[in-house]
Motif scaffolding. Structure first.
Motif, short mmCIF file in Angstrom:
data_model
loop_
_atom_site.label_atom_id
_atom_site.label_comp_id
_atom_site.label_asym_id
_atom_site.label_seq_id
_atom_site.Cartn_x
_atom_site.Cartn_y
_atom_site.Cartn_z
N SER A 1 0.83 -1.21 0.00
CA SER A 1 0.00 0.00 0.00
C SER A 1 0.87 1.26 0.00
CB SER A 1 -0.97 0.01 1.18
OG SER A 1 -0.27 -0.01 2.40
N ALA A 2 2.01 1.22 0.68
CA ALA A 2 2.91 2.38 0.68
C ALA A 2 3.50 2.60 -0.71
CB ALA A 2 4.03 2.18 1.70
N VAL A 3 3.87 1.53 -1.38
CA VAL A 3 4.40 1.64 -2.74
C VAL A 3 3.34 2.21 -3.67
CG1 VAL A 3 5.23 0.30 -4.73
CG2 VAL A 3 6.17 -0.14 -2.45
N GLN A 4 2.11 1.76 -3.52
CA GLN A 4 1.03 2.26 -4.36
C GLN A 4 0.81 3.76 -4.13
OE1 GLN A 4 -0.48 0.70 -6.84
NE2 GLN A 4 -1.51 2.61 -7.30
N LEU A 5 0.85 4.19 -2.87
CA LEU A 5 0.69 5.61 -2.56
C LEU A 5 1.81 6.44 -3.17
CD1 LEU A 5 -0.88 7.81 -1.05
CD2 LEU A 5 0.50 7.26 0.98
N LEU A 6 3.03 5.95 -3.09
CA LEU A 6 4.16 6.66 -3.68
C LEU A 6 4.06 6.71 -5.20
CD1 LEU A 6 7.03 5.32 -1.41
CD2 LEU A 6 6.01 7.61 -1.39
N LYS A 7 3.56 5.65 -5.81
CA LYS A 7 3.33 5.65 -7.26
C LYS A 7 2.30 6.72 -7.64
CE LYS A 7 4.48 0.86 -8.37
NZ LYS A 7 3.93 -0.43 -8.85
N GLU A 8 1.24 6.82 -6.85
CA GLU A 8 0.23 7.84 -7.10
C GLU A 8 0.84 9.23 -7.02
OE1 GLU A 8 -3.39 7.52 -4.77
OE2 GLU A 8 -3.25 5.33 -4.87
N LEU A 9 1.70 9.44 -6.03
CA LEU A 9 2.37 10.74 -5.89
C LEU A 9 3.23 11.04 -7.11
CD1 LEU A 9 3.10 13.26 -4.26
CD2 LEU A 9 4.92 11.91 -3.18
N ILE A 10 4.00 10.07 -7.54
CA ILE A 10 4.87 10.27 -8.70
C ILE A 10 4.04 10.60 -9.94
CG2 ILE A 10 6.41 9.08 -10.32
CD1 ILE A 10 7.52 7.60 -7.80
N HIS A 11 2.98 9.83 -10.19
CA HIS A 11 2.13 10.08 -11.36
C HIS A 11 1.48 11.45 -11.27
CE1 HIS A 11 2.72 6.17 -13.10
NE2 HIS A 11 2.33 5.57 -11.99
N SER A 12 1.01 11.81 -10.10
CA SER A 12 0.37 13.10 -9.93
C SER A 12 1.35 14.26 -10.19
CB SER A 12 -0.21 13.21 -8.52
OG SER A 12 -0.83 14.44 -8.32
N VAL A 13 2.55 14.13 -9.65
CA VAL A 13 3.56 15.17 -9.86
C VAL A 13 3.93 15.24 -11.34
CG1 VAL A 13 5.96 15.81 -9.37
CG2 VAL A 13 4.44 15.12 -7.51
N GLU A 14 4.08 14.08 -11.98
CA GLU A 14 4.40 14.08 -13.41
C GLU A 14 3.31 14.75 -14.23
OE1 GLU A 14 7.15 10.08 -13.98
OE2 GLU A 14 4.98 9.89 -14.18
N ASP A 15 2.06 14.44 -13.89
CA ASP A 15 0.93 14.99 -14.66
C ASP A 15 0.72 16.48 -14.41
OD1 ASP A 15 0.47 12.48 -15.68
OD2 ASP A 15 -1.21 12.03 -14.34
N GLU A 16 0.90 16.92 -13.18
CA GLU A 16 0.54 18.28 -12.82
C GLU A 16 1.71 19.25 -12.71
OE1 GLU A 16 -2.08 18.45 -9.44
OE2 GLU A 16 -3.07 16.60 -10.01
N CYS A 17 2.92 18.73 -12.62
CA CYS A 17 4.05 19.62 -12.35
C CYS A 17 5.11 19.64 -13.46
CB CYS A 17 4.71 19.23 -11.04
SG CYS A 17 3.58 19.30 -9.63
N LEU A 18 5.09 18.67 -14.32
CA LEU A 18 6.13 18.63 -15.37
C LEU A 18 5.59 19.08 -16.71
CD1 LEU A 18 7.90 15.26 -14.51
CD2 LEU A 18 8.54 17.54 -13.81
#
Length: 100
Positions: free
Chosen positions: A83-100
């Motif tokens: 579940s921690a890995v999944q949460l971190l993946k969500e963070l990475i995807h979100s940052v990629e989508d919204e910040c890059l």
């Protein structure tokens, strides 16, 4: 940073705090090498006392990074990071989508 990325980042803060301690990092790495270990077995691989190891295991368990299985009179600690890995993946995807 977008609202979704901020929300996900904030939900990761307890995980980041838990992972920030070098002793807990060592316990996670040790459990990654073994299927399951008791507190005493973990203590054998550490310079910390048994009560200190128990304290760190409680924090890891509360964060959902470790689970406990009772086998007879022994309590075995097992790495449980899905579940921690999944949460971190969500963070990475979100940052990629919204910040890059």
């Amino acid at each position: 940073m977008g609202k979704k990325a901020i929300e996900i980042f904030r939900s990761c803060i307890p995980l980041f705090q838990t992972l920030s301690d070098p002793h807990r990092q060592d316990i996670i790495l040790l459990l990654a090498e073994h299927e399951a270990l008791t507190v005493n077995e973990i203590t054998e691989h550490s310079r910390l006392s048994r009560p200190a190891i128990s304290h760190h295991l409680k924090i890891l368990r509360d964060a959902g990074l470790v689970k406990v299985e009772q086998k007879g009179t022994q309590r075995y600690y097992i790495l449980s990071i899905e579940s921690a890995v999944q949460l971190l993946k969500e963070l990475i995807h979100s940052v990629e989508d919204e910040c890059l």
